[in-house]
Design an enzyme around this catalytic site. Structure first.
Site, PDB file in Angstrom:
ATOM      1  N   TYR A 104       1.037  -0.954  -0.229  1.00 32.86           N
ATOM      2  CA  TYR A 104      -0.025  -0.267   0.027  1.00 32.86           C
ATOM      3  C   TYR A 104       0.534   1.109   0.039  1.00 32.86           C
ATOM      4  O   TYR A 104       1.612   1.557   0.346  1.00 32.86           O
ATOM      5  CB  TYR A 104      -1.095   0.085   0.772  1.00 32.86           C
TER       6      TYR A 104
ATOM      7  N   ASP B 137       9.125   3.161  -0.215  1.00 32.57           N
ATOM      8  CA  ASP B 137       8.040   3.432   0.454  1.00 32.57           C
ATOM      9  C   ASP B 137       8.167   3.111   2.076  1.00 32.57           C
ATOM     10  O   ASP B 137       7.776   2.068   2.418  1.00 32.57           O
ATOM     11  CB  ASP B 137       7.007   2.916  -0.074  1.00 32.57           C
TER      12      ASP B 137
ATOM     13  N   LYS C 293       3.685   8.830   9.631  1.00 34.04           N
ATOM     14  CA  LYS C 293       4.554   7.961  10.283  1.00 34.04           C
ATOM     15  C   LYS C 293       4.954   8.138  11.386  1.00 34.04           C
ATOM     16  O   LYS C 293       4.652   9.168  12.409  1.00 34.04           O
ATOM     17  CB  LYS C 293       3.985   6.583   9.793  1.00 34.04           C
TER      18      LYS C 293
HETATM   19  C1  PLP Z   1       0.256   4.146   6.090  1.00 26.68           C
HETATM   20  C2  PLP Z   1       0.913   4.579   4.710  1.00 26.68           C
HETATM   21  C3  PLP Z   1       0.919   5.096   3.769  1.00 26.68           C
HETATM   22  C4  PLP Z   1       0.365   6.077   3.512  1.00 26.68           C
HETATM   23  O1  PLP Z   1      -0.317   6.739   4.634  1.00 26.68           O
HETATM   24  P1  PLP Z   1      -1.479   8.121   4.855  1.00 26.68           P
HETATM   25  O2  PLP Z   1      -0.553   9.402   5.654  1.00 26.68           O
HETATM   26  O3  PLP Z   1      -1.967   7.118   5.612  1.00 26.68           O
HETATM   27  O4  PLP Z   1      -1.799   8.814   3.971  1.00 26.68           O
HETATM   28  C5  PLP Z   1       1.918   5.085   2.633  1.00 26.68           C
HETATM   29  N1  PLP Z   1       2.725   4.174   2.491  1.00 26.68           N
HETATM   30  C6  PLP Z   1       2.575   3.179   3.595  1.00 26.68           C
HETATM   31  C7  PLP Z   1       4.079   1.696   2.918  1.00 26.68           C
HETATM   32  C8  PLP Z   1       1.828   3.301   4.536  1.00 26.68           C
HETATM   33  O5  PLP Z   1       2.274   2.155   5.623  1.00 26.68           O
END
Ligand code: PLP
Length: 434
Positions: free
Chosen positions: A146, A241, A274
């Site tokens: 994701y 990511d 995060k």
């Molecule tokens: C949480 C998450 C996102 C999205 O971040 P948001 O602040 O919820 O938009 C993107 N990539 C990864 C790997 C994530 O865990």
């Protein structure tokens, strides 16, 4: 608890009248596991309290950001102080520079960084940057990873490697995902075939290095190495990511973990979120100077944000990063997480329940399988009913794990031995019900 006295239920019913599904982000609705979501009234350390006043040991930590636990005194003080100086200016501040310097000092693969407000925004901007920098359109991602909810990333695999993906959400036109190729995680032959077919057209390969959105699945070292080699060979940018793994799995993030096995390993662009906001809306993306200087106002790739680098959020993130880089922080955090994993595994073994665990730093996953899965398709074969019994059994006993089998879990520095022991004790009871 009767419907008359259950404040969570009352709030959920009220919420559903004014907010779609009663929540502002889907997984919070407990749709996968059933039951009533807990409405949080406050949190402190490793615990939160719901609207009924019940206390939970929190293994979500806002899906990762709360690595210091809730209400860390130094963080609270910094946020309060920053708020008194103003919420938002739409003009630069010294604190943004400080946070950028702090992040770059910890992530050697990045020379420059741009701050934004959410992981979605950071991931979306990273892709635009990769496309702008390479002059190419096509992107490659993996099933089960994701990267936020940007249109081009809400996509599942098409019928073959020659065909690009299909949208996974209504409202995303097929044309918008026609440049997104989706492959199976940890599948080297498929990766090689995709590069053989599309290599010269690929702007980037985007990956969650330790995937936390299909529970907890590591990219194998050979797979990661092959991703790096093929990107370099074909001139595609390698986008890591690390919104979830960044400063969560170690001070060097996931790229630091892979660099231990692959000498000189580094991605081209890193996406963070995060933990770097410590619970405030803050995310970032960064990379080599030549790539980052393609961004507006220096270069042709447009990217902007009214609240980007927000002064209260940057205060929160800055203090959080300064706390986590104190000596011994990750050793202690990793030991706690491993203690929890060993305890859960022991409880499952005692009850004869097939179970496997994995963790890195303060991030973990567990599976109702004998062996760890390597990709999304395998994760999704988890017995839903058993998972739900485990989830609700723990929840009733005051332990809050992710309300979906495809999500990772998180331990914070605030979790005590007593919290871990209580969790394991409850697990011993609950595994017997499976
Ligand atoms: C949480 C998450 C996102 C999205 O971040 P948001 O602040 O919820 O938009 C993107 N990539 C990864 C790997 C994530 O865990």
């Amino acid at each position: 608890m009767t419907p008359d006295t259950d404040r969570n239920l009352q709030l959920f019913q009220r919420a559903q009248k004014v907010i779609p599904g009663g929540v502002n982000s889907p997984v919070r609705a407990f749709k996968a596991v059933g039951g009533t979501p807990r409405f949080v009234s406050r949190a402190q350390g490793a615990h939160f309290w719901d609207a009924n006043g019940q206390r939970y040991i929190d293994y979500i930590g806002s899906w990762g950001p709360m690595i210091l636990g809730h209400g860390h005194p130094a963080v609270v003080e910094a946020v309060q102080k920053a708020a008194l100086d103003g919420f938002s200016f739409g003009a630069p501040t010294e604190r943004e520079v400080e946070l950028a310097e702090e992040i770059l000092g910890l992530v050697p693969s990045m020379d420059m960084v741009r701050l934004v407000s959410s992981g979605t925004e950071a991931g979306m901007s990273a892709i635009r940057l990769a496309r702008g920098a390479t002059g190419r359109s096509k992107i490659l991602k993996f099933e089960g990873c994701y990267h936020g909810h940007a249109d081009a990333l809400l996509v599942k695999a098409g019928s073959g490697l020659a065909t690009f993906g299909n949208p996974t959400s209504a409202g995303v036109p097929a044309e918008v995902v026609q440049h997104t190729l989706v492959l199976e995680y940890n599948n080297i032959p498929q990766l090689e075939e995709a590069f053989a077919l599309h290599g010269p057209e690929l702007a980037c390969l985007m990956i969650e290095p330790i995937a936390g959105n299909m529970n907890f699945v590591r990219a194998s070292v050979p797979f990661m190495q092959r991703c790096r080699e093929l990107c370099t060979q074909h001139g595609a940018l390698f986008v890591f990511d690390e919104v979830m793994t960044g400063f969560r799995v170690g001070l060097g993030s996931a790229q630091g973990v892979y660099a231990k096995s692959i000498p000189g390993f580094a991605p081209d662009i890193t996406v963070l979120g995060k933990v770097i906001g410590g619970g405030m809306p803050l995310a970032a993306f960064g990379g080599k100077r030549a790539v980052m200087e393609m961004l507006a106002p220096l270069g042709p790739v447009y990217q902007a944000g009214t609240l980007s680098g927000n002064p209260v959020a940057t205060a929160c993130g800055l203090v959080t990063l300064r706390e986590i880089r104190k000596p011994g922080f990750y050793e202690a955090l990793g030991a706690k997480t491993q203690k929890l994993m060993t305890g859960l595994k022991g409880a499952a073994d005692k009850a004869g329940v097939p179970f496997s665990v994995d963790s890195e730093g303060g991030m973990f996953g567990f599976f109702l399988f004998d062996t760890l899965p390597q990709n999304y398709a395998k994760v999704m074969t988890t017995d839903n009913k058993r998972f739900n019994t485990l989830f609700h059994g723990m929840l009733e006993r005051g332990v809050y794990f992710a309300p979906a089998l495809y999500e990772a879990g998180f331990v914070s520095a605030a979790h005590t031995d007593a919290d871990l022991a209580e969790t394991i004790e409850m697990a011993e009871v609950v595994f017997k019900l499976l």
